[in-house]
Design a protein around this motif. Structure first.
Motif, PDB file in Angstrom:
ATOM      1  N   GLY A  52      -7.687 -13.577 -15.497  1.00 33.38           N
ATOM      2  CA  GLY A  52      -8.890 -13.443 -16.309  1.00 33.38           C
ATOM      3  C   GLY A  52      -9.965 -14.400 -15.847  1.00 33.38           C
ATOM      4  N   CYS A  53     -11.219 -13.987 -16.038  1.00 34.98           N
ATOM      5  CA  CYS A  53     -12.340 -14.845 -15.646  1.00 34.98           C
ATOM      6  C   CYS A  53     -13.565 -14.520 -16.486  1.00 34.98           C
ATOM      7  N   LEU A  54     -14.230 -15.558 -16.929  1.00 33.88           N
ATOM      8  CA  LEU A  54     -15.514 -15.440 -17.615  1.00 33.88           C
ATOM      9  C   LEU A  54     -16.477 -16.344 -16.871  1.00 33.88           C
ATOM     10  N   ARG A  55     -17.648 -15.812 -16.525  1.00 32.28           N
ATOM     11  CA  ARG A  55     -18.647 -16.591 -15.795  1.00 32.28           C
ATOM     12  C   ARG A  55     -19.898 -16.756 -16.647  1.00 32.28           C
ATOM     13  N   ILE A  56     -20.446 -17.981 -16.662  1.00 27.87           N
ATOM     14  CA  ILE A  56     -21.665 -18.284 -17.410  1.00 27.87           C
ATOM     15  C   ILE A  56     -22.748 -18.722 -16.423  1.00 27.87           C
ATOM     16  N   LEU A  57     -23.901 -18.083 -16.521  1.00 24.12           N
ATOM     17  CA  LEU A  57     -25.088 -18.480 -15.762  1.00 24.12           C
ATOM     18  C   LEU A  57     -26.057 -19.081 -16.760  1.00 24.12           C
ATOM     19  N   SER A  58     -26.503 -20.315 -16.509  1.00 21.76           N
ATOM     20  CA  SER A  58     -27.336 -21.011 -17.490  1.00 21.76           C
ATOM     21  C   SER A  58     -28.408 -21.860 -16.814  1.00 21.76           C
ATOM     22  N   ASP A  59     -29.538 -22.005 -17.498  1.00 22.34           N
ATOM     23  CA  ASP A  59     -30.543 -22.944 -17.017  1.00 22.34           C
ATOM     24  C   ASP A  59     -30.252 -24.352 -17.536  1.00 22.34           C
ATOM     25  N   GLY A  60     -29.211 -24.498 -18.361  1.00 20.03           N
ATOM     26  CA  GLY A  60     -28.799 -25.800 -18.862  1.00 20.03           C
ATOM     27  C   GLY A  60     -29.615 -26.318 -20.031  1.00 20.03           C
ATOM     28  N   CYS A  61     -30.626 -25.566 -20.443  1.00 16.43           N
ATOM     29  CA  CYS A  61     -31.516 -26.043 -21.504  1.00 16.43           C
ATOM     30  C   CYS A  61     -31.759 -24.987 -22.587  1.00 16.43           C
ATOM     31  N   PHE A  62     -32.294 -23.846 -22.196  1.00 12.72           N
ATOM     32  CA  PHE A  62     -32.683 -22.829 -23.158  1.00 12.72           C
ATOM     33  C   PHE A  62     -31.818 -21.574 -23.146  1.00 12.72           C
ATOM     34  N   PHE A  63     -31.390 -21.163 -21.966  1.00  9.34           N
ATOM     35  CA  PHE A  63     -30.808 -19.838 -21.821  1.00  9.34           C
ATOM     36  C   PHE A  63     -29.493 -19.868 -21.071  1.00  9.34           C
ATOM     37  N   GLY A  64     -28.560 -19.075 -21.547  1.00 12.66           N
ATOM     38  CA  GLY A  64     -27.301 -18.863 -20.841  1.00 12.66           C
ATOM     39  C   GLY A  64     -26.854 -17.435 -21.066  1.00 12.66           C
ATOM     40  N   THR A  65     -26.171 -16.880 -20.093  1.00 12.56           N
ATOM     41  CA  THR A  65     -25.651 -15.527 -20.237  1.00 12.56           C
ATOM     42  C   THR A  65     -24.243 -15.459 -19.658  1.00 12.56           C
ATOM     43  N   ILE A  66     -23.426 -14.634 -20.266  1.00  9.21           N
ATOM     44  CA  ILE A  66     -22.116 -14.341 -19.701  1.00  9.21           C
ATOM     45  C   ILE A  66     -22.339 -13.206 -18.709  1.00  9.21           C
ATOM     46  N   THR A  67     -22.115 -13.496 -17.439  1.00  8.24           N
ATOM     47  CA  THR A  67     -22.339 -12.464 -16.426  1.00  8.24           C
ATOM     48  C   THR A  67     -21.233 -11.421 -16.449  1.00  8.24           C
ATOM     49  N   GLU A  68     -20.006 -11.857 -16.698  1.00 10.68           N
ATOM     50  CA  GLU A  68     -18.914 -10.918 -16.913  1.00 10.68           C
ATOM     51  C   GLU A  68     -17.736 -11.630 -17.544  1.00 10.68           C
ATOM     52  N   LEU A  69     -16.957 -10.842 -18.228  1.00  7.97           N
ATOM     53  CA  LEU A  69     -15.676 -11.263 -18.791  1.00  7.97           C
ATOM     54  C   LEU A  69     -14.679 -10.202 -18.346  1.00  7.97           C
ATOM     55  N   LEU A  70     -13.786 -10.587 -17.443  1.00  7.15           N
ATOM     56  CA  LEU A  70     -12.836  -9.640 -16.874  1.00  7.15           C
ATOM     57  C   LEU A  70     -11.406 -10.131 -17.082  1.00  7.15           C
ATOM     58  N   VAL A  71     -10.532  -9.210 -17.453  1.00  6.19           N
ATOM     59  CA  VAL A  71      -9.102  -9.493 -17.584  1.00  6.19           C
ATOM     60  C   VAL A  71      -8.358  -8.339 -16.926  1.00  6.19           C
TER      61      VAL A  71
END
Length: 128
Positions: A52-71
């Motif tokens: 399983g893997c979950l990836r987070i892309l974030s600017d570290g301040c205002f915004f973050g998104t889960i790019t994918e959650l795969l199992v």
């Protein structure tokens, strides 16, 4: 099951092999290597196997998104996705915004996620 938050040793070849078992695609090794270096990678392992893997892309301040959650399919419905989501909530520096595939909304709602903004997409122009 072993979980690693901010798994910096996750390599592109391993991730592509794993992702192709869940969401088959034509993944570019160099682009994947670069993408993995820009995200917070939370992984689940059964022994040495990435399951399983979950990836987070974030600017570290205002915004973050889960790019994918795969199992991996054979590991689904065993709480792994829920645990990855919990670790994401504990580890993110920002609020997380993400889309859910149609039909999976219940999974996110049962894990405490709340519906947010309506999302839109802008398609990538193809090179001719």
């Amino acid at each position: 099951m072993d979980y690693i938050v901010d798994n910096q040793s996750l390599d592109a070849f391993t991730f592509i092999s794993f992702a192709n078992r869940v969401w088959p695609g034509d993944y570019d090794l160099d682009k994947m290597r670069e993408a993995l270096s820009k995200t917070l990678n939370i992984t689940a392992h059964d022994g040495k196997t990435l399951v399983g893997c979950l990836r987070i892309l974030s600017d570290g301040c205002f915004f973050g998104t889960i790019t994918e959650l795969l199992v991996l399919p054979e590991y689904q419905r065993k709480g792994i996705g829920s645990r990855l989501l919990q670790l994401a909530a504990e580890s993110t520096p920002t609020l997380l915004y993400f889309g859910a595939q149609p039909g999976l909304e219940h999974f996110y709602e049962k894990n405490g996620c709340q519906k947010g903004m309506q999302s839109y997409t802008i398609g990538k122009k193809r090179k001719e």
